[in-house]
Scaffold this motif. Structure first.
Motif, PDB file in Angstrom:
ATOM      1  N   SER A 148       0.846  -1.192   0.000  1.00 43.07           N
ATOM      2  CA  SER A 148       0.000   0.000   0.000  1.00 43.07           C
ATOM      3  C   SER A 148       0.881   1.241   0.000  1.00 43.07           C
ATOM      4  O   SER A 148       1.922   1.274   0.664  1.00 43.07           O
ATOM      5  CB  SER A 148      -0.924   0.023   1.218  1.00 43.07           C
ATOM      6  OG  SER A 148      -1.681   1.221   1.247  1.00 43.07           O
ATOM      7  N   ASP A 150      -0.543   3.978   0.997  1.00 49.55           N
ATOM      8  CA  ASP A 150      -1.304   4.751   1.971  1.00 49.55           C
ATOM      9  C   ASP A 150      -0.563   4.721   3.311  1.00 49.55           C
ATOM     10  O   ASP A 150      -0.412   3.642   3.905  1.00 49.55           O
ATOM     11  CB  ASP A 150      -2.704   4.145   2.109  1.00 49.55           C
ATOM     12  CG  ASP A 150      -3.599   4.917   3.055  1.00 49.55           C
ATOM     13  OD1 ASP A 150      -3.090   5.580   3.980  1.00 49.55           O
ATOM     14  OD2 ASP A 150      -4.831   4.848   2.877  1.00 49.55           O
ATOM     15  N   ALA A 175      -6.812   0.880  -7.238  1.00 50.84           N
ATOM     16  CA  ALA A 175      -6.252   1.174  -5.914  1.00 50.84           C
ATOM     17  C   ALA A 175      -5.755   2.614  -5.837  1.00 50.84           C
ATOM     18  O   ALA A 175      -5.981   3.314  -4.835  1.00 50.84           O
ATOM     19  CB  ALA A 175      -5.118   0.199  -5.600  1.00 50.84           C
ATOM     20  N   GLN A 179      -7.325   5.671  -3.403  1.00 51.64           N
ATOM     21  CA  GLN A 179      -6.551   6.444  -2.433  1.00 51.64           C
ATOM     22  C   GLN A 179      -6.714   7.935  -2.681  1.00 51.64           C
ATOM     23  O   GLN A 179      -6.793   8.726  -1.735  1.00 51.64           O
ATOM     24  CB  GLN A 179      -5.079   6.043  -2.509  1.00 51.64           C
ATOM     25  CG  GLN A 179      -4.213   6.736  -1.472  1.00 51.64           C
ATOM     26  CD  GLN A 179      -2.792   6.226  -1.479  1.00 51.64           C
ATOM     27  OE1 GLN A 179      -2.509   5.142  -1.982  1.00 51.64           O
ATOM     28  NE2 GLN A 179      -1.879   7.016  -0.920  1.00 51.64           N
ATOM     29  N   HIS A 184      -8.863   4.051   2.175  1.00 58.32           N
ATOM     30  CA  HIS A 184      -7.678   3.249   2.454  1.00 58.32           C
ATOM     31  C   HIS A 184      -7.537   2.233   1.323  1.00 58.32           C
ATOM     32  O   HIS A 184      -8.438   1.418   1.104  1.00 58.32           O
ATOM     33  CB  HIS A 184      -7.799   2.528   3.791  1.00 58.32           C
ATOM     34  CG  HIS A 184      -7.832   3.444   4.971  1.00 58.32           C
ATOM     35  ND1 HIS A 184      -6.785   4.291   5.282  1.00 58.32           N
ATOM     36  CD2 HIS A 184      -8.779   3.654   5.922  1.00 58.32           C
ATOM     37  CE1 HIS A 184      -7.083   4.976   6.366  1.00 58.32           C
ATOM     38  NE2 HIS A 184      -8.283   4.618   6.766  1.00 58.32           N
ATOM     39  N   MET A 186      -5.204  -0.757  -0.718  1.00 58.79           N
ATOM     40  CA  MET A 186      -4.110  -1.727  -0.619  1.00 58.79           C
ATOM     41  C   MET A 186      -4.289  -2.780  -1.693  1.00 58.79           C
ATOM     42  O   MET A 186      -5.383  -2.965  -2.239  1.00 58.79           O
ATOM     43  CB  MET A 186      -4.069  -2.364   0.768  1.00 58.79           C
ATOM     44  CG  MET A 186      -5.295  -3.188   1.109  1.00 58.79           C
ATOM     45  SD  MET A 186      -5.680  -3.227   2.874  1.00 58.79           S
ATOM     46  CE  MET A 186      -6.573  -1.659   3.040  1.00 58.79           C
TER      47      MET A 186
END
Length: 292
Positions: A148, A150, A175, A179, A184, A186
């Motif tokens: 990720s 994030d 993804a 974000q 969130h 991942m």
């Protein structure tokens, strides 16, 4: 297309989680799409949105199928991406499942439409699920990796950003856009032995579902996967024994894998496995997943 259910009926619910997998380049051994199909079937997911295939697919690449319906009438089954909703049986969490084929056109519009629906359902976390072909032996645990970009996810799960640079699949695009919307985001990937790439790949599907358990926060349905994975490995063992060159190649992969640091042998991995065991005994226990 409009939603069949009302996503605003319960404004106090835990933020939903979205799981997405697509057939095609991101789906070695069909293991990623199969993992979501098992969850959708076991949790009786209900379709709430379909993306118009005419907007996103080249029908010479992904042709419609001529099939018989329940009444025996011949119908065309188009390569449609479906968003369905299920409720997890333990925590009662809303889980959105995105299933379809990687599109040919307008990837950004495709992902934005999915994320528009996700926001309607108060999705807090997006997990893109994929599988790739790799130089790994079929005799060892299937490697799975969560990455990720994030910072919140990195801190919570102890994961790192992906170091991959190269052609991207639709799951990577989804993804990143998730974000950017403040969700969130991942990615979960399994490595499938390239010399047994043909589907199904039950051992890889089992590995993905086991990894997803930690992200969803409760046990996921495994069905007969444990037995099927054992049978699959035994079948590949038998085929390898019949070809000395393949057997030698597998042995070399095993040596390379065993020489490297095995994530399965670390204390952290053992602790995660013990936590998973406790959750299966007591579904109410275990760490909280992102967005919970």
């Amino acid at each position: 297309m409009t939603d069949e259910l009302d996503p605003t009926a319960d404004t106090e619910r835990t933020p939903a989680i979205l799981l997405a997998a697509f057939e095609g380049w991101n789906d070695a051994g069909s293991s990623a799409s199969q993992s979501l199909e098992m969850v959708a079937d076991a949790w009786e997911a209900r379709s709430v949105h379909e993306l118009d295939p005419q907007d996103f697919h080249d029908f010479q690449v992904n042709r419609p199928l001529s099939v018989r319906d329940e009444d025996g009438s011949r119908v065309l089954k188009w390569p449609t991406t479906t968003i369905s909703v299920a409720t997890s049986p333990v925590a009662g969490r809303t889980v959105l499942l995105v299933q379809g084929i990687e599109p040919s056109f307008r990837w950004l519009d495709f992902c934005e439409e999915i994320l528009d629906v996700a926001q309607q359902w108060d999705v807090g976390s997006v997990v893109s699920v994929g599988a790739l072909l790799a130089d790994v032996p079929h005799t060892r645990p299937v490697p799975c990796q969560v990455t990720s970009d994030d910072p919140g996810v990195q801190a919570l799960l102890g994961v790192e950003g992906s170091e991959y640079e190269g052609p991207a699949g639709i799951v990577s695009v989804l993804a990143q856009l998730a974000q950017e919307r403040g969700m969130h985001a991942m990615s979960l990937w399994a490595a499938v032995p390239h010399y047994v790439a043909q589907p199904p790949s039950p051992k890889a599907t089992l590995a993905l579902l086991s990894a997803l358990e930690e992200l969803v926060g409760e046990p996921l349905p495994l069905g007969e996967l444990v037995e099927e994975a054992r049978a699959w490995q035994a079948g590949v063992d038998e085929l390898a024994e019949q070809d000395p060159e393949v057997a030698e190649y597998v042995r070399q992969l095993e040596e390379a894998k065993d020489t490297a640091e095995l994530p399965e042998a670390t204390g952290e991995a053992i602790a995660r496995e013990f936590e998973r065991y406790l959750r299966r005994r007591d579904p109410g226990s275990g760490p909280q997943s992102p967005g919970r």
